[in-house]
Design an enzyme around this catalytic site. Structure first.
Site: not given
Length: 212
Positions: A15, A38, A41
């Site tokens: 990822s 983050r 994500h």
């Protein structure tokens, strides 16, 4: 059924490899990159990176406060629950459901998110403030700081929505230098519990040396 990856570490590694490949991170410092990745994500949108803004020492101030186990103040339970518990010594604080808040909000004809901030005052100094749901909470926090309350170490201000969200974050970004506060924000209507909690988790991971 198609073949699919099941190992959690491999899923995460792939990822973040793809996030680095698909996201322009060139404008960000190493710590800022961890936060931006983050956020990307958590929403699955590499283009969201262009809307993330950091004040000059926001990551450093946030990391220091977290390393010193300063209070983490959250506007919503979903934000609180999104912060990874293994990386903190004390649970984050959220007063939205405190017994006194509904009546206080009703008496002032304001949101519960605004009323809950009255209970933040004793913990505000050098804290990590995380607002991911309520624009009114971010507006109220700015008012409190303007009126002389203790300042948090960093404000992670990422409320989501169509009424006041973009405006509250714009106010944070516009006023942070004048108010003398560090901040991380996601400008525009996007935001929410996931991206705000992810930002805290990124700083916590930096303190633990967990980077992608």
């Amino acid at each position: 059924m198609a073949a699919y990856e099941v190992h959690p570490n491999k899923i995460e590694e792939e990822s973040f490899r793809l996030i680095r490949q698909l996201t322009d991170l060139s404008a960000f410092s190493p710590d800022e990159q961890q936060v931006v990745m983050r956020i990307v994500h958590s929403v699955g949108l590499p283009e969201v990176a262009q809307h993330v803004h950091f004040s000059k020492n926001s990551c450093g101030a946030g990391r220091a406060a977290l390393a010193s186990h300063r209070p983490i103040l959250c506007d919503a339970e979903m934000v609180k629950q999104g912060i990874t518990k293994r990386m903190i010594s004390e649970p984050p604080l959220c007063y939205l459901n405190h017994a006194s808040v509904p009546q206080l909000a009703k008496s002032k004809n304001e949101t519960r998110s605004m009323a809950a901030l009255n209970l933040w005052a004793p913990q505000l100094k050098d804290s990590v403030v995380v607002i991911g749901n309520a624009p009114t909470a971010l507006f109220r926090l700015l008012e409190m700081i303007e009126q002389g309350c203790d300042k948090p170490a960093v404000v992670i201000g990422m409320p989501v929505g169509f009424v006041g969200a973009a405006e509250s974050k714009e106010a944070l970004w516009r006023k942070h230098q004048e108010l003398g506060i560090e901040c991380i924000t996601l400008l525009g209507r996007q935001g929410g519990s996931a991206v705000s909690a992810a930002s805290v988790n990124a700083l916590l991971r930096c303190n633990l040396g967990e980077r992608y």
